[in-house]
Design an enzyme around this catalytic site. Structure first.
Site, PDB file in Angstrom:
ATOM      1  N   PHE A   8      18.768 -47.458  66.930  1.00 27.29           N
ATOM      2  CA  PHE A   8      20.054 -47.871  67.509  1.00 27.29           C
ATOM      3  C   PHE A   8      20.115 -49.367  67.770  1.00 27.29           C
ATOM      4  O   PHE A   8      21.199 -49.940  67.897  1.00 27.29           O
ATOM      5  CB  PHE A   8      20.355 -47.072  68.780  1.00 27.29           C
ATOM      6  N   LYS A   9      18.957 -50.010  67.869  1.00 32.00           N
ATOM      7  CA  LYS A   9      18.968 -51.446  68.185  1.00 32.00           C
ATOM      8  C   LYS A   9      19.687 -52.267  67.120  1.00 32.00           C
ATOM      9  O   LYS A   9      20.173 -53.362  67.405  1.00 32.00           O
ATOM     10  CB  LYS A   9      17.550 -51.937  68.414  1.00 32.00           C
ATOM     11  N   ASP A  10      19.794 -51.736  65.897  1.00 26.21           N
ATOM     12  CA  ASP A  10      20.529 -52.450  64.844  1.00 26.21           C
ATOM     13  C   ASP A  10      21.994 -52.682  65.231  1.00 26.21           C
ATOM     14  O   ASP A  10      22.590 -53.677  64.834  1.00 26.21           O
ATOM     15  CB  ASP A  10      20.517 -51.646  63.539  1.00 26.21           C
TER      16      ASP A  10
END
Ligand SMILES: *Cc1c(COP(=O)(O)O)cnc(C)c1O
Length: 499
Positions: free
Chosen positions: A145-147
């Site tokens: 999810f950090k993308d």
């Protein structure tokens, strides 16, 4: 549109009568006031969005928070329902960015950030049960999810640095996901060099290869002979060396950077709108580490999204669960688990929530944080604790439970949830508000990032998506280095000198 309309009417008074055909896009409608950010510790000067983006942490050791929260009304939410993800993201982020970046540019940044995602919806919703959904946040380049935030951040950095005709060098330590997402987001950016340290032979193969197979002249990978803590200490030592810090213009993109939080709010909005908001309430369940992701959900609620409940999922490193369960916020040593990105001792973004729960009293907050550092236990009043429990519920799942829940969900639905995601799904099962309110569990990583755990639980080894299928054939580039400050600094200088 409470906040925006206020600004508009102010601008109209200043600029004369309204134009006959007002554009529906807020950026064209009127110049927005610049959003200011204050530190939770109250001793640092306020800054605007670009300043906060580049600074990360405030000078007084506090975290930046918006001076006032933007607010959207039901009509504003409804108007976002028909938008593609990138346009919705720009709308939601715009009040935080303020006049520093025009709406057109912000929308272009969001468009480009999500254009390469592996799903046309960017963050699709999957139904698992009658009122249980999961939102897949893992369709970006590093499958975590950090993308979603980092891809926006890389472009925001380039834009702001171009405006200022400046360059920075980002250094960071990673045990896996953050470093990979940062390298993907900053590779090839014109005004940024990035050096990521990982502990040599102590990250998963997928995670290492995601970092070391990105070949761009502005990317450096250092495999430090030591642990993750050694990597973190090395980064701290580089920031502590003021002449060096100024020489290469050090910067960081760790999870306390406000811009990362701002870029995580839109997917909560998208999920809620898809499930009937603003007419219908929703709940969110979030597998939590540093508290950044769930803080973004809290922010969406603070901005007027009808969120009935937030559910914190913890693994065996359960400081947040112990706090919510019995007001026991006490540090314990970190123990490795099947969900390594949630292995934390202190959730740094919790300070932002605490600041709000303490009614924005920076002196009281500073005392609380100091006591935490000195005694290892955070003294939180019953009043504040009850306020936290009014919104947040929590659940803890150990490694055995993690495997069992992965197996159970797969048997029941065929869905493969990674060891982080399953913590949120299990938390949603036990803590959902009921009354027909849909609960969305955030899927934070693709199961193919954790093939061994998935195989043990289900007998299946999930395949990498086709666009990454050759990850294990790509050439790796990294330097193995001793745990030695001067040597690492020389390496950083060499990279910066090249660009
Ligand atoms: C970073 C991460 C988390 C924890 O998110 P926070 O914002 O730190 O709470 C959970 N799952 C995965 C897969 C992650 O990479």
């Amino acid at each position: 549109m409470a906040a925006l309309d206020r600004h508009r009417s102010r601008a109209l008074i200043a600029n004369g009568p309204p134009s006959p055909r007002p554009s529906p896009r807020p950026g064209r409608r009127a110049k927005l006031r610049s959003m200011r950010y204050i530190s939770t510790r109250g001793q640092a000067p306020a800054g605007d969005f670009p300043a906060v983006l580049l600074a990360g942490l405030a000078e007084d050791g506090g975290l930046f928070v918006p001076e006032t929260w933007p607010h959207f009304g039901p009509a504003d939410w409804r108007a976002m329902r028909s938008l593609p993800y990138h346009a919705l993201a720009a709308r939601v982020m715009q009040p935080f960015v303020g006049e520093a970046i025009s709406f057109e540019i912000l929308e272009k940044i969001c468009h480009d950030a999500y254009a390469g995602f592996g799903h046309p919806a960017v963050a699709p919703l999957i139904q698992l049960d009658s009122h249980l959904f999961t939102q897949e946040l893992f369709h970006g380049p590093t499958l975590a999810f950090k993308d979603l935030a980092m891809q926006v951040l890389g472009r925001l950095f380039d834009h702001v640095l171009t405006q200022r005709d400046a360059r920075v060098t980002i250094v960071g330590a990673t045990s896996g996901d953050t470093g990979a997402a940062a390298i993907e987001a900053f590779a090839g950016r014109e005004r940024v060099d990035i050096v990521i340290l990982h502990p040599h032979e102590r990250t998963s193969l997928v995670q290492r290869r995601q970092m070391t197979t990105v070949h761009a002249p502005n990317v450096g990978n250092i495999a430090l002979e030591g642990t993750f803590d050694d990597c973190q200490d090395m980064v701290k030592a580089m920031f502590g060396d003021v002449p060096f810090r100024n020489e290469v213009h050090l910067s960081a993109v760790n999870s306390i950077n406000w811009a990362r939080i701002a870029a995580q709010i839109p997917y909560y909005v998208a999920a809620a709108l898809a499930l009937g908001a603003p007419e219908r309430e929703v709940a969110f369940s979030v597998p939590t580490g540093n508290f950044g992701n769930i803080l973004a959900a809290w922010a969406a609620r603070r901005m007027g999204l009808p969120v009935a409940r937030l559910i914190v999922g913890s693994n065996r490193n359960d400081i947040l669960h112990r706090f919510l369960d019995k007001n026991d916020m006490s540090m314990k040593p970190v123990e490795p688990s099947l969900s390594p990105s949630m292995d934390i001792q202190i959730s740094s973004n919790f300070e932002r929530l605490l600041f709000e729960l303490m009614e924005r009293d920076p002196a009281a907050l500073t005392r609380t944080m100091q006591a935490f550092r000195e005694t290892g236990r955070m003294p939180i009043s019953d009043a504040v604790w009850h306020r936290a429990r009014g919104v947040l519920h929590s659940f803890r799942l150990d490694d055995a439970g993690t495997e069992a829940e992965i197996r159970r969900l797969h048997a029941a639905t065929g869905y493969l949830a990674d060891p982080h995601t399953i913590v949120g799904i299990a938390a949603a099962r036990t803590q959902a508000p009921g009354h027909g309110i849909p609960t969305v569990a955030m899927a934070t990583a693709h199961p193919a990032k954790f093939p061994d755990a998935m195989e043990r639980a289900t007998g299946q080894r999930p395949a990498l998506p086709p666009r990454m299928a050759d990850l294990f054939e790509r050439e790796e580039r990294f330097d193995v280095m001793p745990n030695d400050l001067a040597a690492v600094q020389a390496k950083v200088r060499a990279l910066v000198g090249r660009n």
